[in-house]
Structure formats: structure tokens, C-alpha cells
Design a protein around this motif. Structure first.
Motif, mmCIF file in Angstrom:
data_model
loop_
_atom_site.group_PDB
_atom_site.id
_atom_site.type_symbol
_atom_site.label_atom_id
_atom_site.label_comp_id
_atom_site.label_asym_id
_atom_site.label_seq_id
_atom_site.Cartn_x
_atom_site.Cartn_y
_atom_site.Cartn_z
ATOM 1 N N UNK A 175 0.849 -1.192 0.000
ATOM 2 C CA UNK A 175 0.000 0.000 0.000
ATOM 3 C C UNK A 175 0.885 1.244 0.000
ATOM 4 N N UNK A 176 0.311 2.314 -0.558
ATOM 5 C CA UNK A 176 1.093 3.544 -0.687
ATOM 6 C C UNK A 176 1.615 4.031 0.668
ATOM 7 N N UNK A 177 0.809 3.851 1.719
ATOM 8 C CA UNK A 177 1.221 4.395 3.017
ATOM 9 C C UNK A 177 2.497 3.721 3.554
ATOM 10 N N UNK A 178 2.814 2.518 2.997
ATOM 11 C CA UNK A 178 4.040 1.838 3.411
ATOM 12 C C UNK A 178 5.293 2.650 3.079
ATOM 13 N N UNK A 179 5.172 3.545 2.128
ATOM 14 C CA UNK A 179 6.349 4.326 1.722
ATOM 15 C C UNK A 179 6.903 5.132 2.893
ATOM 16 N N UNK A 185 15.127 7.937 -1.873
ATOM 17 C CA UNK A 185 15.357 9.270 -2.422
ATOM 18 C C UNK A 185 15.598 9.107 -3.913
ATOM 19 N N UNK A 186 15.174 10.090 -4.694
ATOM 20 C CA UNK A 186 15.236 9.901 -6.147
ATOM 21 C C UNK A 186 16.546 10.369 -6.774
ATOM 22 N N UNK A 187 17.311 11.230 -6.100
ATOM 23 C CA UNK A 187 18.546 11.731 -6.709
ATOM 24 C C UNK A 187 19.776 11.428 -5.861
ATOM 25 N N UNK A 204 9.087 12.584 7.615
ATOM 26 C CA UNK A 204 8.977 11.655 8.756
ATOM 27 C C UNK A 204 8.400 12.365 9.981
ATOM 28 N N UNK A 205 8.803 13.623 10.180
ATOM 29 C CA UNK A 205 8.305 14.302 11.371
ATOM 30 C C UNK A 205 6.832 14.708 11.210
ATOM 31 N N UNK A 236 -4.385 6.366 0.661
ATOM 32 C CA UNK A 236 -3.201 5.737 1.263
ATOM 33 C C UNK A 236 -3.189 4.212 1.114
ATOM 34 N N UNK A 237 -4.368 3.634 1.034
ATOM 35 C CA UNK A 237 -4.367 2.170 0.989
ATOM 36 C C UNK A 237 -4.215 1.615 -0.436
ATOM 37 N N UNK A 238 -4.358 2.505 -1.433
ATOM 38 C CA UNK A 238 -4.080 2.058 -2.805
ATOM 39 C C UNK A 238 -2.599 1.768 -2.971
#
Lengths: 247, 445
Positions: free
Chosen positions: B9-13, B19-21, B39-40, B60-62
Motif C-alpha cells: 500500500x502507498x502508506x508503506x512508503x 530518495x530519487x537523486x 517523517x516528522x 493511502x491504501x491504494x
């Protein structure tokens, strides 16, 4: 042109018109005067087909056709026009295109070909001169952000363009200063003709200094209590409505 | 046993740092800071005021993929080209599913010195120009999705208009969201726009979804209006059903600058559009007008905050929504006038026209005034078309159906009338006309 017999009307369970009888012929100007709450604005609204009229009964014939059975737009297409006491603001729609829509609706109803914006602009500019309306009015949204006086002048411009047979002017003079009143009245006078009629609803005599009525009717508590010529308006001015009623 | 890989699920991120770069050190360090901020903050819940009506749980659950299979067919090319317009024929940058499409991009009409390129390229080649802006105020970011965007963006644009340069042709930035299958997709586009001293920019930002189901697009825009600059911004959203669209735009206004924005949103499932205006110089002007035409179960949540931090600033908001079926809208706007921001002049107005009984509009224009010599006006309305208003038009000979159309169109047109690009204005009015005719025919009175 217009024949009203025993017209009654109820709004919010209250009977406002209690039996109106009135005959209006082509070429005539009738002034309807009366105190606040007498029903004079209701009379104009009933004739134009306003919503919130619970029940309107009686016989109203406009050029022989029963007016009360017709939808507001059909009354307009047949040649009835009401200048509103409180014209509605239509933001986002410019005056010129709104008037063209209304004008074309009338042409279409008469089985005629609609006009394009260019042709219509010519007509509009000519009409706006008659009622002394500055051209920049035409590009503004209908009544949007207009002052009270500008809205009333805009009503008269609409009347000039739509060229009605019967014009109902609902307190068109209210809220106007002397200069605006002179311009509005001048416009109305220029639109008078022998084949058209005007019903002028007003609280004050002052507009009648500019527009000479053929008949004056005093409305009191939903009934016409006295009719006369223009001198009746002066009587009202001197004596007040109550004294005329006490008569 | 079937071997189906369980998609997370997306919220797991939140638990899965990415990080992308990583390859660019200076970008990586910005992304580290952004990740810490994310995170904060944590994901919002419906208990947060700014997310009260948004169905955050279902978002978020998708699960979403960041890659998408897509083949550009000639039929699709034709459909895409309908969104091109002549004024920007040589000032257009097109992205298909987050990647620049060179064949649909032409920038040859841009004045000398104007930089307009994909962000991934700019980070490599324009480091000194972009460094002051990337990740600016990230520690103050309150929107978790924007912090996440900063940590995980892959693409977007960098647009720089040099000092005293006037870009009078409209620059068209087009993002298409397309799919050949029903892969759920996520993207975090990040756009940095800098209009230097005395410069002028006319920007059209258009987001179009064609035949897509499940997508989450999480955009962050940063617009810097330097001293005496002026920006015209037109944001267009035409989304297909099934898409979530989040956008957060931070606009910084320096002395004497102005920003005029018009937003048009149509379709989509749920869209949240946030604007933060930071008035950092005296004598600035910002205006934002928004129009939502919402049917079905479309939802549009508009959140605006104007931080009047300097004197003699004016701000104006006009948000209008037309709601049919079970559509929903929210206008949540705060004008904050700081103690030193004397002579501020602010307006907030939200109007909602309900065409159906089941549509809902929530409106909350708010003021926080800490200065004593200011003018602040606000208002809102939610209602159906008034019989009295229709009667006015009918009394001029328009039938009821036409009267309803004219009133509704006029209601919407008040927002669109300020658009300065003729072809695009006609095009949007045409789209509006078709949509309104459909809506009004369905909801006859």
C-alpha cells in the motif's frame, strides 16, 4: 390592449390583490400609485408572470389572449415587458450579448431570421443613443456592479431594444437622483407611441412631472379606490393616500 | 499456490526510505532534509483541519507503480494535439507520463536567456541557478505530501526568466497522464519557476488525464516573483475519473511584484489544490480566481493561505464552483495579516452553485488580522439557482432552459473572462458550454 377583470392574487398565504379592474388601450399611459404594501408592484409582477405568486385569479386579456395562462417568456415574446424595481445582476454575461439573445428570441418567435452580432451592434448603438446610455454600458456584464441608477437606465435600454407593446415600469423612479430621473423619464417619453401602452407603478408623483400620464389610479389595500387624470397625482402629493381614501 | 506478488500500500512508503537523486550530492542532501521533514509530519488524517473532507484513507491504501507501460499510438497523438493551441506553437513543453516528449515540444520562440527545461536536466546543468530555490523552507513545510515530493520527485521543470525580460507569448506547460492498461501510477512532479527583477511571464500549466484509472499525481510548484516582476498564471486541470490529484503551490512575492492566477478544474475523482502566498515585499498584488465544474462524484478541495507580511499588499480571491450529482467542493482560505503589514487590502469570496440536491459545498473563508489599518472583506454563498433570477431572464423572452444555461454560464464566465489568450479562452468556454449543457439537461427542473 389589456383588459383586467376582478384580478386577485395571493403571496405566502396573504391575499395582496383583492379584485382589480383595469382597461388599458394602445397609446395610453396609466400611472398606478399607492402607499407601501398596497399591491401596486404585485400587480406588475402578476402581469409579467413572476414566481412566488401563489395564486392569481380573474380574467386578464392581452390583445385578446389570456395572459395568466402563459409562461413568463411567452408573455415577453407576445410583447409584454417589465422594468424591474430591483434588476438582477448577471455576472459573466455581457449586456450586448444578453440583449442580442433576447432580441433574437423575439425574432425567432415571430418566424423571422435572427441577426448576427454586427447587425445587432448597429441597432444597439442607435437605441442606446435614444435612451442616452453610454456605449461602455454595452460591454459590461448585465447589471453587475452597476449603481442603482445605472441598473434603472439599463432597464430602459432593454425596453428600447425589445420594443414591447405593453411596458410595465415597476418603481423605475425609485432610488434615482434628479439627473438620472430626467434621463430615464426622457428615455421612456421617447419610447411612447400611439400603438404602445405603458403602466407606470410609482410611489411618488415626481416622475409624473416628466412623464404625463393619461390616467392615474390609486391602489389601496389591493383595490383601485380612485381613478382620474393627472390631476389626481397632484392631489395625492398634497393630501396623502390616507386622505384620498377617506375621500 | 498462485504466485502473486503482494503490492504494498502507498502508506508503506513512510517506512521505506527512498530518495530519487542519490547520484547528485547536493540534491541528495536536500532530499535527506525533505525526508526528515516528511517523517516528522507523517501522513495527514481526517482529523487534520486541512484534510477533513478528503478521503485520505482510500488514497493511502491504494498501491501505485512509478513506472508505466505506454505506447503512443497515432490515435492518441491526434487526441493529444487537440490540446495544443496556436499562441504557444513554439513555446510549448510537453510531458507524457512524467517524461519530456521532444516531438511535441518546441521552444524556439522564447526570448534569449530564458531557461525552460526538465528539472532533471536543470539539476545537472544549472546547479548555480537552481541551488538557492531547491528545498527552500523545506523545514517549514506543513504538507506531508509536499515534503514527500521533495524527497522523491523525479521530474518537473525549471523555468527562469532573466531580469527585465518580457515573455509576452504564453508558455504552455503540458502534462499528460496516459495509460495503455490499468496500471496504477504515481508521480511527484516538481516545478521551479523564477521570474527575475522587472521580468514578465505568462504561463499556462495544463494537466490532462486521458483514459486513466488509478493515478496519484502529487505536484509541487514554487513560483518566485522577484522585485517588480509580473506573472500571469493559468492552471488547467482536466482529469479522467479515478485520479487523485494533489497540488501545492508556493508563491513568493517581492517588492512591487504581481501574480494573477486563474484556475480551471474539470473532472477527476479528488483534487486538492493548495496555494501559499508569501508576501515578502511592499506594494505587491496577488489575485487568484478558481472555477470548478464538478459532476458525478468529483471532489475539489481548494486551500489558500495568504501571508501578508509587508505593508501595502493587496490580495484577491474569487472561487466559484458548479456542483452536480454527488460532487463536493471545499473552499478553505486564510488571510493572515501580520502586525507590520499595514494598509493591506484583502478580498476572499467563494460562491457555490448547487445543481443537484445531493451535491455538497463547504466554505470557510477565514481572517487573522494582527494589524490595525487594513481593509479585509470576505464572503461566501452556497445555493441553488434563484427563481427570481431565472424570471428576470425569462421576462426578456428567454425560455427557462436557456435562462438556466445563461445564468450558469455567466456564473462561471466571471472567472474565465480574465484569460488573455484568445484561442485557449474560446477552447475553455467551449468545454464549459458542453459540460454545462450535459449537467443542466440531466438536472432538469
Amino acid at each position: 390592449m389589456l383588459s383586467i377583470k376582478d384580478l386577485t392574487a395571493t403571496i405566502a398565504d396573504k391575499q395582496i390583490l383583492k379584485g382589480i379592474n383595469l382597461e388599458v388601450k394602445a397609446g395610453e399611459v396609466h400611472a398606478i400609485m399607492g402607499p407601501n404594501g398596497s399591491g401596486k408592484s404585485t400587480l406588475a409582477k402578476v402581469l409579467a408572470g413572476a414566481p412566488h405568486i401563489q395564486e392569481a385569479k380573474g380574467e386578464v386579456l392581452f390583445e385578446g389572449k389570456p395572459l395568466l395562462d402563459m409562461a413568463p417568456e411567452d408573455r415577453a415574446l407576445a410583447g409584454v415587458f417589465m422594468a424591474f424595481q430591483y434588476p438582477v445582476e448577471v455576472p459573466g454575461v455581457n449586456n450586448a450579448s444578453f440583449l442580442r439573445m433576447a432580441y433574437n428570441a423575439r425574432l425567432k418567435a415571430a418566424g423571422k431570421e435572427e441577426v448576427d452580432p454586427l447587425e445587432f451592434d448597429e441597432l444597439l448603438i442607435e437605441k442606446s443613443k435614444i435612451v442616452e446610455i453610454p456605449e461602455h454600458f454595452l460591454d459590461r456584464a448585465v447589471n453587475h456592479g452597476f449603481s442603482g441608477g445605472e441598473k434603472k437606465r439599463n432597464e430602459i435600454l432593454q425596453m428600447a431594444v425589445l420594443d414591447p407593446k405593453l411596458a410595465l415600469l415597476d418603481e423605475t423612479d425609485s432610488g434615482l437622483d434628479v439627473d438620472a430621473l430626467r434621463i430615464v423619464a426622457g428615455g421612456i417619453n421617447r419610447l411612447r407611441s400611439k400603438d404602445k401602452a405603458i403602466i407606470l407603478v410609482t410611489h411618488y408623483q415626481r416622475i409624473l412631472d416628466y412623464i404625463q400620464p393619461d390616467f392615474v389610479h390609486i391602489l389601496f389595500d389591493g383595490r383601485i379606490i380612485k381613478s382620474g387624470d393627472k390631476s389626481l397625482a397632484l392631489e395625492v402629493e398634497e393630501q396623502g393616500f390616507e386622505n384620498i381614501k377617506a375621500g | 499456490m498462485t504466485d502473486i506478488k503482494q503490492k504494498s500500500q502507498f502508506k508503506e512508503c513512510f517506512n521505506d526510505k527512498k530518495l530519487s537523486f542519490e547520484s547528485l550530492d547536493w540534491v541528495k542532501s536536500v532530499q535527506e532534509r525533505a525526508w526528515t521533514q516528511f517523517q516528522s509530519l507523517g501522513f495527514p488524517t481526517q482529523k487534520d483541519e486541512g484534510w477533513k473532507y478528503f478521503n485520505i484513507e482510500s488514497l493511502l491504501k491504494n498501491s501505485y507503480e512509478s513506472e508505466r507501460n505506454f505506447e503512443l499510438t497515432s490515435e492518441m497523438t491526434t487526441r493529444i494535439q487537440r490540446y495544443f493551441y496556436e499562441e504557444s506553437a513554439a513555446s510549448r513543453l510537453t510531458f507524457l507520463n512524467g517524461k519530456k516528449e521532444s516531438g511535441m515540444t518546441s521552444l524556439k520562440d522564447l526570448p534569449a536567456g530564458v531557461e525552460f527545461l526538465p528539472l532533471s536536466e536543470a539539476l545537472k546543468t544549472k546547479e548555480s541557478k537552481i541551488k538557492p530555490y531547491l528545498g527552500l523552507n523545506i523545514e517549514k513545510e506543513e504538507n506531508a505530501f509536499s515534503a514527500l515530493n521533495a524527497a522523491q520527485f523525479e521530474e518537473g521543470i525549471f523555468l527562469y526568466v532573466p531580469r527585465d525580460t518580457v515573455v509576452d507569448i504564453p508558455i504552455h506547460l503540458l502534462f499528460f497522464n496516459l495509460s495503455s492498461d490499468s496500471t496504477p501510477w504515481i508521480a511527484h512532479p516538481r516545478n521551479i519557476i523564477v521570474v527575475d527583477e522587472g521580468a514578465k511571464l505568462n504561463l499556462v500549466y495544463e494537466q490532462v488525464g486521458l483514459d486513466v484509472n488509478s493515478t496519484l499525481i502529487n505536484v509541487f510548484n514554487q513560483i518566485h516573483c522577484e522585485k517588480n516582476s509580473s506573472v500571469h498564471y493559468l492552471g488547467i486541470q482536466r482529469e479522467s475519473l479515478g485520479s487523485y490529484h494533489l497540488m501545492n503551490s508556493h508563491v513568493y512575492l517581492q517588492e512591487g511584484s504581481s501574480f494573477e492566477g486563474v484556475l480551471f478544474a474539470q473532472g477527476g475523482s479528488a483534487r486538492r489544490d493548495e496555494f501559499q502566498f508569501y508576501i515578502e515585499g511592499e506594494n505587491t498584488h496577488c489575485s487568484l480566481k478558481g472555477l470548478g465544474v464538478l459532476a458525478g462524484e468529483s471532489k475539489l478541495f481548494s486551500h489558500v493561505t495568504v501571508h501578508h507580511q509587508k505593508p501595502h499588499g493587496s490580495s484577491k480571491q474569487l472561487f466559484k464552483n458548479i456542483l452536480a450529482d454527488k460532487a463536493q467542493s471545499e473552499f478553505n482560505s486564510l488571510v493572515h495579516v501580520y502586525p507590520q503589514a499595514q494598509k493591506s487590502d484583502t478580498h476572499q469570496l467563494n460562491r457555490n452553485l448547487l445543481v443537484s440536491d445531493k451535491a455538497r459545498a463547504y466554505s470557510r473563508p477565514q481572517l487573522k488580522i494582527e494589524a490595525d489599518d487594513v481593509q479585509c472583506a470576505h464572503g461566501s454563498s452556497i445555493g441553488q439557482m434563484e427563481e427570481d433570477e431565472l424570471f428576470y431572464l425569462q421576462s426578456r423572452g428567454l425560455n427557462k432552459q436557456l435562462a438556466r444555461f445563461v445564468m450558469t454560464f455567466g456564473f462561471a464566465e466571471e472567472v474565465l473572462e480574465g484569460i488573455q489568450i484568445p484561442t485557449l479562452k474560446r477552447d475553455l468556454e467551449c468545454a464549459l458550454r458542453i459540460e454545462l449543457e450535459t449537467i443542466l439537461n440531466k438536472h432538469q427542473v
